[in-house]
Design a protein around this motif. Structure first.
Motif, PDB file in Angstrom:
ATOM      1  N   LEU A 175      13.547  39.934 -14.586  1.00 41.52           N
ATOM      2  CA  LEU A 175      14.297  41.284 -14.711  1.00 41.52           C
ATOM      3  C   LEU A 175      13.816  42.508 -13.826  1.00 41.52           C
ATOM      4  CD1 LEU A 175      15.245  41.047 -18.497  1.00 41.52           C
ATOM      5  CD2 LEU A 175      16.715  40.336 -16.570  1.00 41.52           C
ATOM      6  N   CYS A 199      20.412  55.423 -17.247  1.00 39.25           N
ATOM      7  CA  CYS A 199      19.485  55.089 -16.111  1.00 39.25           C
ATOM      8  C   CYS A 199      18.602  53.734 -16.244  1.00 39.25           C
ATOM      9  CB  CYS A 199      18.167  56.345 -16.381  1.00 39.25           C
ATOM     10  SG  CYS A 199      16.901  56.104 -15.093  1.00 39.25           S
ATOM     11  N   ILE A 200      18.497  52.890 -15.221  1.00 36.75           N
ATOM     12  CA  ILE A 200      18.075  51.773 -15.279  1.00 36.75           C
ATOM     13  C   ILE A 200      16.412  51.838 -15.261  1.00 36.75           C
ATOM     14  CG2 ILE A 200      19.706  50.722 -13.978  1.00 36.75           C
ATOM     15  CD1 ILE A 200      18.102  50.674 -11.443  1.00 36.75           C
ATOM     16  N   ARG A 203      14.559  49.143  -7.484  1.00 34.35           N
ATOM     17  CA  ARG A 203      14.783  48.371  -8.690  1.00 34.35           C
ATOM     18  C   ARG A 203      16.446  47.778  -8.625  1.00 34.35           C
ATOM     19  NH1 ARG A 203      13.520  48.375 -14.935  1.00 34.35           N
ATOM     20  NH2 ARG A 203      15.020  46.723 -15.485  1.00 34.35           N
ATOM     21  N   PHE A 260      22.307  62.212 -10.331  1.00 32.25           N
ATOM     22  CA  PHE A 260      22.089  60.751 -10.711  1.00 32.25           C
ATOM     23  C   PHE A 260      22.775  59.783  -9.814  1.00 32.25           C
ATOM     24  CE2 PHE A 260      23.774  56.798 -12.885  1.00 32.25           C
ATOM     25  CZ  PHE A 260      22.912  56.849 -13.845  1.00 32.25           C
ATOM     26  N   GLN A 261      21.798  58.857  -9.251  1.00 28.10           N
ATOM     27  CA  GLN A 261      22.253  58.090  -8.201  1.00 28.10           C
ATOM     28  C   GLN A 261      22.810  56.560  -8.613  1.00 28.10           C
ATOM     29  OE1 GLN A 261      18.761  57.293  -6.159  1.00 28.10           O
ATOM     30  NE2 GLN A 261      18.303  59.477  -5.522  1.00 28.10           N
ATOM     31  N   VAL A 262      24.126  56.519  -8.424  1.00 25.39           N
ATOM     32  CA  VAL A 262      24.887  55.369  -9.003  1.00 25.39           C
ATOM     33  C   VAL A 262      24.799  54.162  -8.272  1.00 25.39           C
ATOM     34  CG1 VAL A 262      27.046  54.388  -9.263  1.00 25.39           C
ATOM     35  CG2 VAL A 262      26.737  56.990  -9.849  1.00 25.39           C
ATOM     36  N   GLN A 263      24.351  52.992  -8.987  1.00 32.64           N
ATOM     37  CA  GLN A 263      24.087  51.658  -8.304  1.00 32.64           C
ATOM     38  C   GLN A 263      25.301  50.764  -8.491  1.00 32.64           C
ATOM     39  OE1 GLN A 263      20.494  50.041  -8.935  1.00 32.64           O
ATOM     40  NE2 GLN A 263      19.297  51.393  -7.926  1.00 32.64           N
ATOM     41  N   ARG A 264      25.686  50.861  -9.884  1.00 39.89           N
ATOM     42  CA  ARG A 264      26.814  49.967 -10.050  1.00 39.89           C
ATOM     43  C   ARG A 264      27.517  50.498 -11.228  1.00 39.89           C
ATOM     44  NH1 ARG A 264      26.775  45.427 -13.121  1.00 39.89           N
ATOM     45  NH2 ARG A 264      24.393  45.402 -14.312  1.00 39.89           N
ATOM     46  N   GLY A 284      22.557  53.353 -12.727  1.00 42.08           N
ATOM     47  CA  GLY A 284      21.892  54.145 -11.735  1.00 42.08           C
ATOM     48  C   GLY A 284      20.543  54.621 -12.056  1.00 42.08           C
ATOM     49  N   ILE A 285      20.045  55.612 -11.216  1.00 47.37           N
ATOM     50  CA  ILE A 285      18.830  56.258 -11.349  1.00 47.37           C
ATOM     51  C   ILE A 285      18.960  57.685 -11.984  1.00 47.37           C
ATOM     52  CG2 ILE A 285      16.323  56.698 -10.355  1.00 47.37           C
ATOM     53  CD1 ILE A 285      17.168  53.790  -9.810  1.00 47.37           C
ATOM     54  N   GLU A 312      21.638  37.460 -17.611  1.00 51.31           N
ATOM     55  CA  GLU A 312      23.214  37.194 -16.848  1.00 51.31           C
ATOM     56  C   GLU A 312      22.946  36.168 -15.867  1.00 51.31           C
ATOM     57  OE1 GLU A 312      26.233  36.628 -16.503  1.00 51.31           O
ATOM     58  OE2 GLU A 312      26.802  38.762 -17.037  1.00 51.31           O
ATOM     59  N   ALA A 317      14.586  59.637 -10.389  1.00 53.56           N
ATOM     60  CA  ALA A 317      14.697  59.666  -8.819  1.00 53.56           C
ATOM     61  C   ALA A 317      13.617  60.468  -8.240  1.00 53.56           C
ATOM     62  CB  ALA A 317      15.847  60.328  -8.486  1.00 53.56           C
ATOM     63  N   VAL A 369      19.653  46.211 -10.416  1.00 53.17           N
ATOM     64  CA  VAL A 369      20.256  46.042 -12.012  1.00 53.17           C
ATOM     65  C   VAL A 369      21.484  45.212 -12.000  1.00 53.17           C
ATOM     66  CG1 VAL A 369      21.357  47.318 -13.555  1.00 53.17           C
ATOM     67  CG2 VAL A 369      19.468  48.304 -12.506  1.00 53.17           C
ATOM     68  N   MET A 392      15.303  39.658  -9.664  1.00 54.96           N
ATOM     69  CA  MET A 392      15.741  38.211  -9.372  1.00 54.96           C
ATOM     70  C   MET A 392      16.746  37.907 -10.560  1.00 54.96           C
ATOM     71  SD  MET A 392      12.191  36.386  -8.132  1.00 54.96           S
ATOM     72  CE  MET A 392      12.864  34.781  -8.460  1.00 54.96           C
ATOM     73  N   LEU A 393      16.806  38.383 -11.486  1.00 49.89           N
ATOM     74  CA  LEU A 393      17.866  38.255 -12.524  1.00 49.89           C
ATOM     75  C   LEU A 393      18.259  39.699 -13.161  1.00 49.89           C
ATOM     76  CD1 LEU A 393      16.464  35.218 -14.626  1.00 49.89           C
ATOM     77  CD2 LEU A 393      18.371  35.414 -12.844  1.00 49.89           C
ATOM     78  N   ARG A 394      19.288  39.520 -13.773  1.00 51.76           N
ATOM     79  CA  ARG A 394      19.827  40.821 -14.566  1.00 51.76           C
ATOM     80  C   ARG A 394      20.237  40.590 -15.889  1.00 51.76           C
ATOM     81  NH1 ARG A 394      25.276  42.454 -11.265  1.00 51.76           N
ATOM     82  NH2 ARG A 394      23.614  43.439  -9.973  1.00 51.76           N
TER      83      ARG A 394
END
Lengths: 148, 148
Positions: free
Chosen positions: A65, A94-95, A146, B121-125, A132-133, B83, A138, A148, A69-71
């Motif tokens: 995670l 925030c991840i 990383r 905030f930096q959106v990733q997904r 996101g971050i 997942e 950030a 997500v 490699m995995l989510r």
DNA sequence: CTAGATGCAAACAGTTTGCGTCACT
DNA sequence: AGTGACGCAAACTGTTTGCATCTAG
């Protein structure tokens, strides 16, 4: 994005040692359908490596995670969180630090189902997480990206 | 939907005894910002009722969630879930049995941010959960409805 | 050869439960 | 008066950690 590849290369890209346990855990997870828990993954992996330790399964799930490699299905915050905000809204998550910020519904185009949901699922509401971050993370992290 | 009301009426509508502890817990939660954990709620409630038990806080949070008087931030499945599905997709989540079913991204109008997300905030997904009742639970439960 | 991975057991965090007593309706 | 809520302590579940041993690079 990545060409099809084997497990060794995959580990190498993520700077991880390619151990037998790791490979079996990874391949077990990706072969499963649904949304397996660590306990279920442990059971399945033991069919291949009966002597594996539950701690090893946990450690490697965490490693996968963290490396992207995995989510995981949805970021878990360790404990249950209650939602005091009664107004319709979504969440910015925030991840890194896992902080959750409310985000007004108006900030998003209305989310609508295009197709009927399958087999008699009765929709009650739609929840959107923008992942996101956050600004704080950030700034302190020009470093490690990383997934997500 | 409901006219503004007091705690006694609210409890009566949900068929719950209106105890002092319950009232303080409920009002504490709704007065908090953010997404408090049971532990934090306990701390805050103890400022008003120093003798209250953590178990009482837990029991009542559960009661409020079950009755629909409060909502949790995201349905938690007791344990972490991995997942395995690498394709872009969303989730159908049953509020009764907590089952998670994948739902292809194409089944939903594309989700887009209308406004810039706040403060760097930096959106990733973007992850979408379609919440409701699955067919299995719907059939066996013509009875108890439940909010989410 | 050495950093990092494994396996075991013990520790932890978060949450639930059993039960005797007390309070709301 | 009776059903259900409270408070306490003990039980439980899911997860992490410390440490000695082993292995990939």
């Amino acid at each position: 994005m990545f060409p099809s590849t084997n497990f060794r290369e995959l580990c190498h890209r993520h700077q991880l040692a390619a151990t037998h346990q790791r490979q079996v855990i990874y391949e077990t997870v990706t072969s499963l359908s649904g949304h397996p828990s660590p306990e279920l993954i442990y059971e399945k992996v033991r069919e291949k490596i009966p002597s594996i330790s539950l701690a090893t399964v946990y450690k490697n799930i965490r490693t996968f995670l963290d490396s992207g490699m995995l989510r995981e299905v949805s970021l878990h915050h360790g404990s249950l969180r209650v939602e005091p905000n009664q107004r319709p809204h979504h969440h910015l998550v925030c991840i890194h630090c896992k902080s959750i910020t409310d985000f007004d519904e108006a900030g998003l185009d209305p989310v609508r189902l295009r197709a009927k949901p399958p087999r008699g699922f009765q929709v009650q509401r739609i929840a959107v997480d923008v992942l996101g971050i956050c600004a704080k993370c950030a700034s302190k992290a020009a470093h490690k990206p990383r997934k997500v």
